[in-house]
Design a protein around this motif. Structure first.
Motif, short mmCIF file in Angstrom:
data_model
loop_
_atom_site.label_atom_id
_atom_site.label_comp_id
_atom_site.label_asym_id
_atom_site.label_seq_id
_atom_site.Cartn_x
_atom_site.Cartn_y
_atom_site.Cartn_z
N TRP A 608 0.83 -1.20 0.00
CA TRP A 608 0.00 0.00 0.00
C TRP A 608 0.87 1.26 0.00
N GLU A 649 -9.35 4.72 -0.85
CA GLU A 649 -10.37 3.77 -0.40
C GLU A 649 -9.75 2.57 0.32
N ALA A 650 -8.50 2.28 0.00
CA ALA A 650 -7.83 1.13 0.61
C ALA A 650 -7.36 1.41 2.03
N GLU A 651 -7.15 2.69 2.37
CA GLU A 651 -6.60 3.00 3.69
C GLU A 651 -7.49 2.53 4.83
N LEU A 653 -9.57 0.14 4.84
CA LEU A 653 -9.57 -1.32 4.82
C LEU A 653 -8.32 -1.86 5.50
N TYR A 654 -7.20 -1.21 5.24
CA TYR A 654 -5.97 -1.64 5.91
C TYR A 654 -6.08 -1.44 7.42
N ALA A 656 -8.63 -1.49 9.15
CA ALA A 656 -9.58 -2.46 9.70
C ALA A 656 -9.01 -3.87 9.70
N ASP A 658 -8.16 -5.69 6.98
CA ASP A 658 -8.53 -6.48 5.81
C ASP A 658 -7.37 -6.45 4.82
N SER A 659 -6.39 -7.33 5.05
CA SER A 659 -5.18 -7.33 4.22
C SER A 659 -5.48 -7.73 2.79
N ALA A 661 -8.24 -7.25 0.90
CA ALA A 661 -8.81 -6.13 0.14
C ALA A 661 -7.78 -5.03 -0.06
N THR A 662 -6.95 -4.79 0.96
CA THR A 662 -5.92 -3.76 0.83
C THR A 662 -4.96 -4.09 -0.30
#
Length: 906
Positions: A608, A649-651, A653-654, A656, A658-659, A661-662
């Motif tokens: 990321w 949008e990935a931040e 998820l990371y 949270a 959720d590797s 999805a990240t």
């Protein structure tokens, strides 16, 4: 005693994992496995390849063509892990030849008997059945080897005396004696199977009498156990292990980084440039980091108690271990092997040629992947490292070397250019090309990967921070796969359609790991499969197995698409490197998930951040290019914008956790940024597609190239200072002007002459030609360098931009890493441009910046079999202030201008 042996081994075999009980190789996959080991008939391999449909099952098989004189043996060896020589051990292979006589056997080594002068462990061959069905396939096999081995052992004791140490023999290869008479013999080999395997490593923990005991009291006592050190050696038991078995050791070339931090990046070891001191040894003990380092000139008693982390002595640091250094390396190795016992360590080095001679000196060798700027294809990169693996075989452990940064001289040149024009220092690193090379190096199932580095990762610069994150990510991917790739065997890869990807397939214990790496590359630039679909064509057997995708550090189940033409696996928008695992055992998925979960969170963070850096860097560089009005291409702000929003949008998820999805979103943004960066490089380099070396472009420093862009135009360059560069007369080739050097004169015929026909301009050109003398063609790279050509030197002031041009045309050079390497004395070989496949005159251009006042020469190296013509070599320096002023305007006349033509005439 033999009865006790059988029961003991039989009981142990029940506890051996199922995957270790049998070895099967269809012999369908490149590279060829069998190696010419020994012969008494001057045997020589003429061809060694795979025949696509010539096997016993109608599929591929291995074909070896041998030319032999009078004798009895031409032994082909198939190396295997060390196994106990018991009657239950069997092997068979399918053979076809026009002549009868081929015979199968086992090679048995005696690790403690090392006769002079080679000091390699003694070995014997126990033979089994012979091939007698000329012209058709037949299976030949071997088993029940204890009795014939006992007879061979008695013969060895008679040869070497009663004191010969014949303890703990082990089988290290299946062999086929291919000799069947004088002349040329072609032998097809297919479907090798070995059963009854009991690994020496497993037996080392058990009490097992040894079948080769001679009956002497000293042997009886020692034969009740297998020496642990000898048992851990996979091939040549006279040598110590440099790298542990069951791992892919990850080594960093050390530049002062704290070892605890090195360990946090996923490294197991460091390679030093000087002998370790007490402080570093203590740090290595605390952090559990192994050390590979040059040995001290003499043992220091104060350090003896701290030597535990030293895994091997590294010889040849900062020098080319070529054919001229073999004797010096041998002297060094003898000195190290004479050290006192606590200082004894195996020996590691990185030869550039003469591998067979260095194999008698070293316990392990490093083979570096080709310089990425050379522009070799994925197939050629793999062919180069597998050629090395074939040469080494089982005689030494193997490690792959991968450069973890731009070449040092390229970086120095870019930094010097930035300083000269007031541009910012380079901040980015094209880490994807390093990643792909690391994954492709797994084709040879190396024991280790050495990541080369000439700068400290802890320097604090943005470039080195990026490198550390990239190395962390790559290390974790390798560590995730380690249980299934360490000691694996390369097998026939899957057929790939759609997106251009190279496929490597490794098999181990009923698990196949498929590694897919993007072939869309240009030098160190890489494109992922953004928007494309990658399709793997599955065999009927594979389509029935369970398939997982590990690209996102999770074991994602995939289903094959069954069509009228067969089964296939589709991957939309693949990453630059994809990982697929195939197994007939569904429970493997649980182990894959556990292994991936260990590394997923850190891998997600690294990827990321790397993607974020690339998107931000590319956006800023495009803005600089647009503001500078360089080129005429519109900035792809839509791509960059989508990439930025995807990362945003990935931040959450990371955060949270959720590797998965990240990683999915990070690699998607990464692909868009890579495509934008690719277009940026094209905008900044108008010389393409001609072969060109421009340091800021090669380094990925678009911010520097934007300010240096005027130098890519023709205005501002001086006259040509290379007075003999036209090559129009034969006198220009005399020793006082152009200079020539030749290598490999025993292997190749070479010449450098003046050619009066076929020049690009003027009455002549330089012609150089190299042709192999033997039937075996010349290799590529430095090992295949035959001719070196050096131009007259031109003295250039310090801090001056230089442009070198030459016209080149080539014929031949058909093997990997062959061609003409064009470089100069400033950039050296690592910044050279490789030219091949250019039958028409091709312009080559090198941009350089002098760091100090120096003499600059242009060099041409012929690597491999081929021919090159060179003409119109020029060297110019950047002197815009000496540009001739425009013509002065004539005073306006009082006459009336009647038309445009009269205006132009004035």
């Amino acid at each position: 005693m033999l009865r006790g042996l059988v029961f003991a081994v039989a009981g142990l075999a029940l506890s051996v994992p199922r995957g270790h009980a049998q070895l099967y190789d269809s012999l369908d996959a490149y590279p060829p496995r069998w190696q010419l080991d020994t012969s008494d008939c001057d045997a020589r391999i003429l061809t060694h390849k795979h025949l696509a449909d010539g096997g016993i099952d109608g599929r591929a098989c291995e074909v070896v063509t041998i030319n032999a004189t009078h004798g009895t043996e031409a032994v082909l060896a198939y190396p295997i892990e060390p196994i106990v020589p018991i009657d239950g051990l069997t092997a068979n292979v399918a053979v076809m030849s026009a002549r009868p006589g081929a015979r199968i056997g086992f090679r048995v080594r005696f690790p403690y008997l090392r006769p002079e002068p080679s000091r390699r462990p003694a070995s014997v061959i126990v033979y089994g059945a012979s091939y007698n069905d000329s012209g058709q396939f037949a299976r030949i096999g071997i088993g029940m080897i204890e009795r014939p081995l006992r007879l061979k052992t008695m013969a060895l004791r008679g040869e070497h005396g009663a004191d010969a140490n014949l303890k703990d023999p082990y089988v290290d290869a299946v062999v086929v004696n291919a000799y069947s008479g004088v002349g040329v013999t072609a032998l097809r080999l297919d479907e090798l199977r070995v059963d009854g395997i009991v690994s020496v490593t497993d037996v080392s923990r058990a009490t097992v009498p040894h079948p080769a005991s001679s009956g002497h009291d000293d042997d009886r006592t020692a034969a009740s156990r297998v020496d642990p050190q000898a048992a851990s050696i996979p091939a040549d038991a006279s040598r110590m292990n440099v790298f542990p078995n069951g791992k892919v050791t990850r080594i960093l070339q050390h530049n002062g980084e704290p070892l605890a931090w090195v360990r946090s990046l996923g490294f197991d070891a460091v390679q030093l440039s000087s002998p370790p001191d007490a402080l570093l040894l203590n740090e290595a003990i605390q952090t559990r980091v192994a050390i590979y380092a040059p040995a001290p000139s003499a043992p220091d008693p104060a350090l003896q108690s701290l030597l535990q982390p030293v895994a091997a002595w590294y010889i040849g640091h900062n020098e080319a271990l070529d054919s001229t250094r073999v004797d010096a390396a041998d002297l060094t190795a003898r000195r190290l092997r004479a050290f006192p016992g606590p200082w004894q360590r195996p020996i590691l080095g990185a030869p550039s040629e003469s591998y067979r001679r260095y194999m008698t000196i070293m316990d392990a060798m490093v083979q570096d992947m080709p310089i990425r700027a050379r522009g070799l294809t994925a197939e050629e990169e793999v062919a180069e490292i597998t050629r090395f693996a074939r040469r080494v075989g089982d005689r030494a452990q193997m490690a792959a070397g991968v450069m973890s940064m731009p070449p040092e001289r390229t970086l120095q040149q870019t930094q010097a250019i930035a300083d000269s024009i007031g541009a910012p220092q380079p901040t980015g690193f094209r880490w994807h090309s390093m990643w792909l090379q690391a994954m492709r190096s797994l084709e040879i199932a190396p024991h280790a990967i050495l990541f080369r580095s000439t700068h400290s990762l802890a320097s604090g610069t943005e470039l080195d921070t990026q490198r550390s994150m990239a190395l962390s990510y790559v290390n974790r991917m390798i560590a995730m796969l380690e249980p299934w790739i360490a000691g694996a065997t390369p097998v026939t890869p899957l057929r790939v359609t759609g997106a251009p990807y190279y496929c490597t397939r490794l098999a181990k214990d009923d698990v196949d790991v498929v590694l897919l790496t993007s072939k869309a590359s240009r030098g160190s630039e890489v494109l992922a499969g953004d928007g494309q679909t990658l399709e793997l064509i599955l065999s009927p057997t594979d389509s029935k197995k369970t398939i997982w995708r590990l690209t996102n550090f999770t074991a994602q189940r995939l289903a094959a698409d069954v069509t009228a033409t067969g089964a296939r696996l589709s991957i939309v928008s693949p990453d630059a490197a994809e990982i697929i695992v195939i197994s007939s055992d569904p429970s493997v998925g649980g182990a894959l998930s556990q292994s991936a979960a260990r590394f997923a969170r850190q891998a997600a963070l690294d990827r990321w951040q790397l993607a974020g850096d690339l998107v931000r860097q590319t956006r800023n560089q495009w803005q600089t290019v647009s503001a500078s009005r360089v080129g005429n291409r519109t900035a792809p702000m839509d791509l960059i914008g989508v990439a930025g929003r995807t990362l945003a949008e990935a931040e959450p998820l990371y955060r949270a956790g959720d590797s998965d999805a990240t990683l999915r979103m990070a690699r998607r943004a990464d692909a868009w940024a890579l495509r934008s960066e690719w277009q940026l490089a094209e905008t900044l380099m108008p010389d393409w597609p001609r072969p060109t070396s421009c340091p800021p472009i090669d380094c990925g420093a678009a911010e520097v190239q934007t300010m240096w862009y005027p130098l890519t135009q023709d205005r501002g360059w001086s006259r040509n200072f290379m007075t003999a560069g036209a090559l129009d007369t034969a006198e220009s080739l005399n020793e006082e002007r152009w200079k020539f050097g030749k290598r490999l004169e025993g292997r190749a015929k070479s010449e450098v002459v003046f050619a009066s026909r076929g020049s690009y301009a003027g009455p002549g050109a330089l012609l150089a030609r190299a042709t192999a003398i033997a039937d075996d063609p010349l290799p590529g790279g430095y090992e295949g360098t035959v001719i070196q050509i050096r131009s007259p030197a031109v003295r250039v002031p310090a801090h001056t931009a230089v442009r070198i041009d030459a016209l080149v045309r080539t014929i031949g050079f058909g093997r990997p890493h062959q061609g003409v390497l064009v470089y100069d004395s400033i950039g050296g070989q690592e910044m050279g441009v490789l030219v091949r496949g250019r039958s028409a005159w091709t312009p080559v251009r090198l941009y350089r910046q002098t760091l100090e006042e120096t003499e600059v020469s242009v060099m041409f190296e012929l690597m491999g079999d081929g021919e090159v013509m060179i003409d119109e070599v020029t060297l110019r320096i950047w002197e815009p202030e000496k540009e001739p002023p425009p013509k002065a305007f004539r005073p306006l006349s009082t006459a009336v201008v009647d038309d445009d033509e009269s205006l132009e005439s004035r």
